[in-house]
Design a protein around this motif. Structure first.
Motif, mmCIF file in Angstrom:
data_model
loop_
_atom_site.group_PDB
_atom_site.id
_atom_site.type_symbol
_atom_site.label_atom_id
_atom_site.label_comp_id
_atom_site.label_asym_id
_atom_site.label_seq_id
_atom_site.Cartn_x
_atom_site.Cartn_y
_atom_site.Cartn_z
ATOM 1 N N GLU A 197 18.883 -27.870 -66.401
ATOM 2 C CA GLU A 197 19.785 -25.550 -66.947
ATOM 3 C C GLU A 197 18.536 -25.548 -67.681
ATOM 4 O OE1 GLU A 197 21.652 -22.084 -66.707
ATOM 5 O OE2 GLU A 197 22.459 -24.953 -66.371
ATOM 6 N N ALA A 200 15.890 -25.123 -64.650
ATOM 7 C CA ALA A 200 16.302 -24.094 -64.166
ATOM 8 C C ALA A 200 16.160 -23.274 -64.873
ATOM 9 C CB ALA A 200 17.788 -23.929 -63.686
ATOM 10 N N THR A 201 16.309 -23.148 -66.066
ATOM 11 C CA THR A 201 15.524 -21.347 -66.087
ATOM 12 C C THR A 201 14.264 -21.164 -66.278
ATOM 13 O OG1 THR A 201 17.538 -21.554 -67.898
ATOM 14 C CG2 THR A 201 15.599 -20.691 -68.724
ATOM 15 N N ALA A 204 12.996 -20.536 -62.927
ATOM 16 C CA ALA A 204 13.956 -19.235 -62.522
ATOM 17 C C ALA A 204 12.789 -17.480 -63.430
ATOM 18 C CB ALA A 204 15.066 -18.555 -62.858
ATOM 19 N N GLU A 205 12.466 -18.191 -64.468
ATOM 20 C CA GLU A 205 11.653 -17.430 -65.300
ATOM 21 C C GLU A 205 10.241 -17.615 -64.646
ATOM 22 O OE1 GLU A 205 11.288 -18.878 -69.410
ATOM 23 O OE2 GLU A 205 12.833 -18.400 -69.979
ATOM 24 N N GLU A 208 10.794 -14.615 -61.414
ATOM 25 C CA GLU A 208 10.278 -13.687 -61.878
ATOM 26 C C GLU A 208 9.652 -12.678 -62.043
ATOM 27 O OE1 GLU A 208 12.872 -10.587 -65.729
ATOM 28 O OE2 GLU A 208 13.890 -12.683 -65.127
ATOM 29 N N LEU A 342 19.492 -22.970 -60.045
ATOM 30 C CA LEU A 342 18.389 -21.988 -60.109
ATOM 31 C C LEU A 342 19.448 -20.870 -59.409
ATOM 32 C CD1 LEU A 342 16.161 -21.032 -60.392
ATOM 33 C CD2 LEU A 342 14.686 -22.391 -58.578
ATOM 34 N N ARG A 344 22.409 -19.856 -59.739
ATOM 35 C CA ARG A 344 23.080 -19.073 -60.424
ATOM 36 C C ARG A 344 21.915 -17.952 -60.972
ATOM 37 N NH1 ARG A 344 25.331 -23.925 -61.964
ATOM 38 N NH2 ARG A 344 24.765 -23.732 -63.991
ATOM 39 N N LYS A 345 20.518 -18.308 -61.008
ATOM 40 C CA LYS A 345 19.655 -17.298 -62.100
ATOM 41 C C LYS A 345 19.083 -16.297 -61.397
ATOM 42 C CE LYS A 345 19.791 -21.521 -65.523
ATOM 43 N NZ LYS A 345 20.204 -20.610 -66.845
ATOM 44 N N VAL A 346 19.002 -16.404 -59.858
ATOM 45 C CA VAL A 346 18.175 -15.808 -59.212
ATOM 46 C C VAL A 346 18.583 -14.871 -58.413
ATOM 47 C CG1 VAL A 346 15.725 -17.095 -59.775
ATOM 48 C CG2 VAL A 346 17.291 -17.275 -58.174
#
Length: 571
Positions: A197, A200-201, A204-205, A208, A342, A344-346
């Motif tokens: 997690e 993945a965060t 994702a950042e 983004e 990932l 789920r985040k992007v």
């Protein structure tokens, strides 16, 4: 049953179907047990070192256990190079060796290696190059000890193990009365969801914020079988793929996101992508010498480094490199878990447009009438059949093959790993072929490598193992000569005479071809692919060619400037 009969039956229970070794009095029982086996093919090699390399090859691209054996004393000691290779390159290999009679310890008996009475201490030596080494003392421990050793060979990061069998226990009065099959209970190294997690965060950042993320993938991903997972990950999140020399082929090299080899002998396009990256996701990659430009201290400056490796020992072992995240896991489940988290985040990720690979476009100057090694390597790559395996031994030919031989889906490439023994793959190829008989196995080797142990061609002929050896023949130790010239401004003892390799091959009962042009090579290679026989192709290459190389990821010119600066400063 006798001790070696129990060992062979135990190996049958884990689906071993080939074992490699050398003849000897202390190994006589092993040889008889293998001859009687209906499931395991016993291969007697000309030299035990070759047997250890073949065991590595047998385990290289499979989930099988490589097995080698040797007699006591000098025969056993000949296994060390292959075991060291298995240790550095993560191959599950079991070595079985004889051992002098226990009741005679300390007397200096024939082949004694007890460490007593001015004899060498084989137990310490095997412990130094394996994950575990045991001396069998009680014949009733045979099956339990074999089970322990085999499980350890596969546990975590795979590697070699060793069992020594004393001459005493091979006598008729010693019987294994409690035989049982080997029970494999190897736990998968799964990723920690919390660590996944966090990674993945971070990714994702970066996505983004439109930062540049690259994946740097090594042999751990290939060993794990993470082909589909790596491809799905880079395609979904539009991540450029760089590979180490050992990660070559994890994704087809014609893939638009496959930007090339990241190594000191790698591709300029990969160096450029790495330099521009903000985040590096290293998967199945221990950040070893060639992939880090000799452990360059500033390599990851200004970048976030995320490392995924199957063992904690490899995480962060290169001290100058600060890790942003670390994940101890087998590569296949790790990449799948990171992908899922990932996802789920992007949302949709914009297409990554790259300048493309540089190795096909790079012009190869033809400087003499002989074959240019870059052109030879490129042609091998173009003609390698689907599912083919290309092995490179230690030497300059490795740089040419890794740079120019482009792999497609289902093909594999392997260099001689971090231990880097010459002839490791000249011999190891026989094990690769026996483990996967339906795949074409081609060895690109230098003449120096082939001179070292090409006599195992007789083993291939005797057992009808159709490996193809392509000898890059220039009559010199190229890499050593280049090193000498760079550091000593002189070269010494690097030139040698070669025999007629094609005639030698035919004398051994194999096929042999001598080629001095690409057209001749293409004809010979086509013939070799069609005959299904052991074949040696003696390719006469020019000496006047140097592989693409830089000690700096900034490029060749920058790397040369750095070398000159260090030379002037005397550092």
């Amino acid at each position: 049953m006798r001790v070696y009969e129990a060992i062979v039956k135990g190996l049958e229970s884990v689906e071993v179907d080939a074992a490699f070794g050398g003849a000897g009095e202390n190994a006589a029982g092993m040889m008889v047990a293998l001859e009687d086996s209906k499931k395991i093919r016993g291969i007697i090699t000309r030299h035990e070192q070759a047997a250890s390399f073949m065991a590595c090859g047998y385990a290289m691209f499979t989930d099988k256990l490589g097995v080698c054996w040797a007699t006591a004393g000098p025969g056993a000691f000949n296994l060390f190079s292959g075991l060291a290779m298995a240790m550095s390159d993560s191959y599950p290999v079991l070595a079985i060796s004889g051992y002098a009679a226990l009741e005679w310890e300390g007397r200096g008996s024939l082949n004694e290696t007890s460490g007593k009475g001015r004899t060498p201490d084989s137990r310490k030596m095997f412990e130094a190059c394996t994950k575990g080494s045991w001396l069998l003392i009680d014949v009733h421990d045979t099956c339990d000890l074999l089970e322990q050793a085999v499980n350890l060979a596969f546990e975590g990061r795979p590697g070699p193990v060793h069992i020594a069998v004393p001459e005493t226990l091979t006598h008729p009065e010693h019987k294994v009365t409690n035989y049982h099959d080997v029970r494999l209970a190897v736990a998968k190294v799964e990723p920690d969801p919390a660590k996944v997690e966090e990674i993945a965060t971070t990714l994702a950042e970066a996505i983004e914020q439109r930062q540049k993320v690259v994946a740097l993938v090594g042999f751990g991903a290939i060993r794990s079988g993470a082909y589909d997972e790596v491809r799905a990950f880079i395609e979904r999140f539009q991540v450029p793929l760089l590979t180490t020399l050992d990660g070559k082929g994890i994704v087809p090299e014609s893939h638009p996101l496959a930007i090339g080899l990241f190594a000191d002998s790698g591709h300029s396009s990969a160096w450029k992508a790495f330099r521009e990256a903000d985040v590096v996701l290293a998967i199945g990659n221990a950040l070893n010498q060639h992939a880090t430009f000799n452990y360059r201290a500033d390599l990851f400056d200004g970048k976030k480094l995320i490392q995924v490796n199957i063992t904690e020992q490899e995480i962060g072992k290169v001290k100058p490199y600060q890790l942003h995240h670390a994940l101890v896991s087998d590569a296949k489940p790790a990449v799948a878990a990171i992908h899922e988290a990932l996802e789920r985040k992007v949302g949709q990720v914009r297409e990554c447009k790259l300048e493309g690979q540089d190795w096909e476009a790079r012009k190869i100057p033809h400087v003499t009438g002989k074959i240019h090694p870059g052109q030879l390597a490129r042609q091998i790559g173009r003609m390698l059949p689907p599912q083919g395996i290309l092995l490179a031994d230690a030497g300059a030919h490795l740089a040419w093959l890794s740079y120019y031989a482009e792999l497609e889906a289902g093909q594999n490439f392997r260099k001689a790993g971090e231990f880097g023994p010459m002839a490791g793959h000249v011999n190891g190829a026989l094990g690769v072929k026996l483990a996967q008989p339906d795949r074409t196995v081609v060895v690109g080797c230098g003449d120096g490598c082939y001179n070292l142990s090409g006599f195992e061609l007789m083993t291939a002929v005797e057992h009808e193992i159709p490996v193809i050896w392509v000898i890059f023949n220039d009559g010199e130790f190229k890499l050593i000569k280049v090193f000498q010239l760079a550091f000593y401004m002189d070269a010494a003892l690097c030139d040698f005479e070669n025999p007629d390799y094609a005639a030698y091959a035919r004398a051994c009962g194999a096929d042999g071809h001598t080629v001095s042009s690409l057209d001749e090579f293409e004809d010979a290679f086509k013939t070799a692919l069609g005959t299904g026989r052991p074949t040696v192709i003696d390719a006469h290459i020019t000496r006047w060619a140097l592989p693409h190389y830089s000690p700096s990821p900034e490029g060749v010119v920058h790397g040369i400037a750095e070398m000159l600066e260090k030379r002037i400063k005397g550092t």
